[in-house]
Design a protein around this motif. Structure first.
Motif, PDB file in Angstrom:
ATOM      1  N   ARG A 187     -12.485   5.488   1.443  1.00 15.33           N
ATOM      2  CA  ARG A 187     -13.568   6.012   0.328  1.00 15.33           C
ATOM      3  C   ARG A 187     -13.445   7.679   0.319  1.00 15.33           C
ATOM      4  O   ARG A 187     -13.721   8.228  -0.559  1.00 15.33           O
ATOM      5  CB  ARG A 187     -14.925   5.798   1.178  1.00 15.33           C
ATOM      6  N   CYS A 188     -13.174   8.323   1.445  1.00 18.08           N
ATOM      7  CA  CYS A 188     -13.105   9.620   1.232  1.00 18.08           C
ATOM      8  C   CYS A 188     -11.806  10.142   0.264  1.00 18.08           C
ATOM      9  O   CYS A 188     -12.110  10.862  -0.471  1.00 18.08           O
ATOM     10  CB  CYS A 188     -12.796  10.556   2.554  1.00 18.08           C
ATOM     11  N   ARG A 189     -10.841   9.327   0.218  1.00 20.95           N
ATOM     12  CA  ARG A 189      -9.540   9.643  -0.562  1.00 20.95           C
ATOM     13  C   ARG A 189      -9.992   9.373  -2.134  1.00 20.95           C
ATOM     14  O   ARG A 189      -9.681  10.137  -2.909  1.00 20.95           O
ATOM     15  CB  ARG A 189      -8.598   8.583  -0.184  1.00 20.95           C
ATOM     16  N   TRP A 247      -4.008   5.412   9.768  1.00 24.73           N
ATOM     17  CA  TRP A 247      -4.201   5.425   8.200  1.00 24.73           C
ATOM     18  C   TRP A 247      -3.260   6.490   7.777  1.00 24.73           C
ATOM     19  O   TRP A 247      -2.618   6.540   6.690  1.00 24.73           O
ATOM     20  CB  TRP A 247      -5.737   5.692   7.844  1.00 24.73           C
ATOM     21  N   ALA A 248      -2.971   7.795   8.456  1.00 26.99           N
ATOM     22  CA  ALA A 248      -2.479   8.826   7.793  1.00 26.99           C
ATOM     23  C   ALA A 248      -1.009   8.434   7.642  1.00 26.99           C
ATOM     24  O   ALA A 248      -0.337   9.022   6.616  1.00 26.99           O
ATOM     25  CB  ALA A 248      -2.703   9.967   8.837  1.00 26.99           C
ATOM     26  N   ALA A 249      -0.308   7.704   8.529  1.00 27.81           N
ATOM     27  CA  ALA A 249       1.090   7.081   8.399  1.00 27.81           C
ATOM     28  C   ALA A 249       1.122   6.417   7.178  1.00 27.81           C
ATOM     29  O   ALA A 249       2.147   6.364   6.567  1.00 27.81           O
ATOM     30  CB  ALA A 249       1.246   6.435   9.842  1.00 27.81           C
ATOM     31  N   ALA A 250       0.066   5.626   6.758  1.00 27.17           N
ATOM     32  CA  ALA A 250       0.334   4.653   5.684  1.00 27.17           C
ATOM     33  C   ALA A 250       0.061   5.401   4.465  1.00 27.17           C
ATOM     34  O   ALA A 250       0.133   4.989   3.606  1.00 27.17           O
ATOM     35  CB  ALA A 250      -0.725   3.561   5.842  1.00 27.17           C
ATOM     36  N   PRO A 280       0.982   8.852   3.283  1.00 25.60           N
ATOM     37  CA  PRO A 280       1.866  10.167   3.766  1.00 25.60           C
ATOM     38  C   PRO A 280       1.403  11.596   2.600  1.00 25.60           C
ATOM     39  O   PRO A 280       1.682  12.379   3.260  1.00 25.60           O
ATOM     40  CB  PRO A 280       3.212   9.860   3.536  1.00 25.60           C
ATOM     41  N   GLY A 281       0.971  11.011   1.688  1.00 25.68           N
ATOM     42  CA  GLY A 281       0.406  11.969   0.481  1.00 25.68           C
ATOM     43  C   GLY A 281      -0.754  12.809   1.121  1.00 25.68           C
ATOM     44  O   GLY A 281      -1.418  13.461   0.277  1.00 25.68           O
ATOM     45  N   ALA A 282      -1.821  12.064   1.739  1.00 24.28           N
ATOM     46  CA  ALA A 282      -2.878  12.596   2.100  1.00 24.28           C
ATOM     47  C   ALA A 282      -3.213  13.630   3.484  1.00 24.28           C
ATOM     48  O   ALA A 282      -2.057  13.562   4.251  1.00 24.28           O
ATOM     49  CB  ALA A 282      -3.852  11.343   2.586  1.00 24.28           C
TER      50      ALA A 282
END
Length: 302
Positions: free
Chosen positions: A190-192, A233-236, A238-240
């Motif tokens: 949701r934040c993204r 989540w960050a590993a899935a 990588p652009g975030a």
């Protein structure tokens, strides 16, 4: 023998030695600032805790305390629990005839604690986060423990709104480590989406980012689980850009709020006689403000 009520700081549900060390540090800080108040702390709701609540009660009674004010070290209600704070305190005082105790409400979302959370956000952003251009491209995910009780979870959502007001962040969303939705990955999703949809008045300042902010006090099992979920989540994605903030810890604001809750309970002498106002009690689980108990009432020796 002391006649002043003792302060019993009650953390919840951890066997983590780091959390126990932090609670010991908080007890030391309060003892130094308020030498006239007997103070001890421990955890309830977890078997084999390195710092059990019953041990803290034994310590205070050995120091001459006959009245205890239990202040729960909780930012939000926990909902229904296998062992509530009143249950845990009643069980502990049952071994001490004549000892009485009263349990206070949770600590959050006190404005001073929100200020401490804001400081943790600034630290996670690496300084300079009070500039409008930095905050305008930052979304915060405030993560609570999570409970089966919707009233308890609503308090975390309320805190997220209060944290957002007037601080200049692009948004403050809420999520939960366990038992409630949205979970941490869904909250980051949701934040993204919100960050991508929000117009950025300072595009030259770089891409938008999310800071995951724990809505609890100390490092421990919950924080480790939160970090694992965030890293997955960050590993899935990588652009975030995802940053992790620290919990409040032994902040000066925490000591202030704990002592304020203690003084409020002491001022209400009727609470120790069981005459506190029942309308302040929460409807589902959690500590009952003004709930008094004694060794006799708890089923201990008469």
């Amino acid at each position: 023998m002391t006649t002043r009520p003792a302060l019993l700081i009650a953390g919840h549900g951890t066997r983590h030695e780091g959390a126990a060390d932090a609670l010991r540090a908080l007890v030391r800080a309060l003892a130094q600032r308020h030498p006239d108040v007997p103070v001890a702390g421990g955890f309830f709701g977890a078997a084999a805790s390195p710092l059990p609540l019953s041990g803290a009660v034994d310590e205070l009674v050995a120091r001459g305390a006959t009245r205890l004010v239990a202040v729960p070290l909780l930012m939000a209600p926990t909902g229904a629990l296998r062992e509530t704070l009143p249950d845990a305190v009643a069980r502990a005082v049952a071994a001490h005839p004549g000892v009485r105790a009263v349990c206070g409400p949770e600590l959050g979302p006190d404005p001073r604690l929100l200020g401490a959370l804001e400081r943790r956000l600034d630290e996670a952003l690496g300084g300079g986060a009070r500039r409008p251009e930095d905050r305008a491209r930052t979304t915060v995910l405030l993560v609570g423990r999570g409970a089966a009780d919707p009233h308890a979870n609503a308090e975390v959502v309320r805190a997220a709104r209060l944290l957002w007001e007037g601080r200049g962040f692009a948004g403050v969303e809420s999520a939960f480590v366990t038992l409630a939705a949205p979970d941490v990955p869904a909250g980051l999703d949701r934040c993204r989406v919100l960050a991508a949809a929000a117009p950025g008045p300072w595009p030259s300042q770089g891409r938008r980012r999310t800071v995951v902010l724990p809505y609890f006090f100390f490092a421990g099992d919950l924080l480790e689980r939160l970090r694992m979920q965030t890293e997955g989540w960050a590993a899935a994605h990588p652009g975030a850009e995802v940053l992790g903030a620290e919990p409040i810890g032994v902040a000066p604001e925490l000591a202030e709020v704990v002592m304020e809750r203690y003084r409020a309970a002491v001022a209400d002498d009727a609470a120790f006689d069981g005459r506190a106002a029942a309308e302040d009690a929460r409807p589902a689980g959690g500590a009952l403000p003004g709930t008094a108990m004694s060794a006799t009432a708890a089923g201990g020796p008469a």
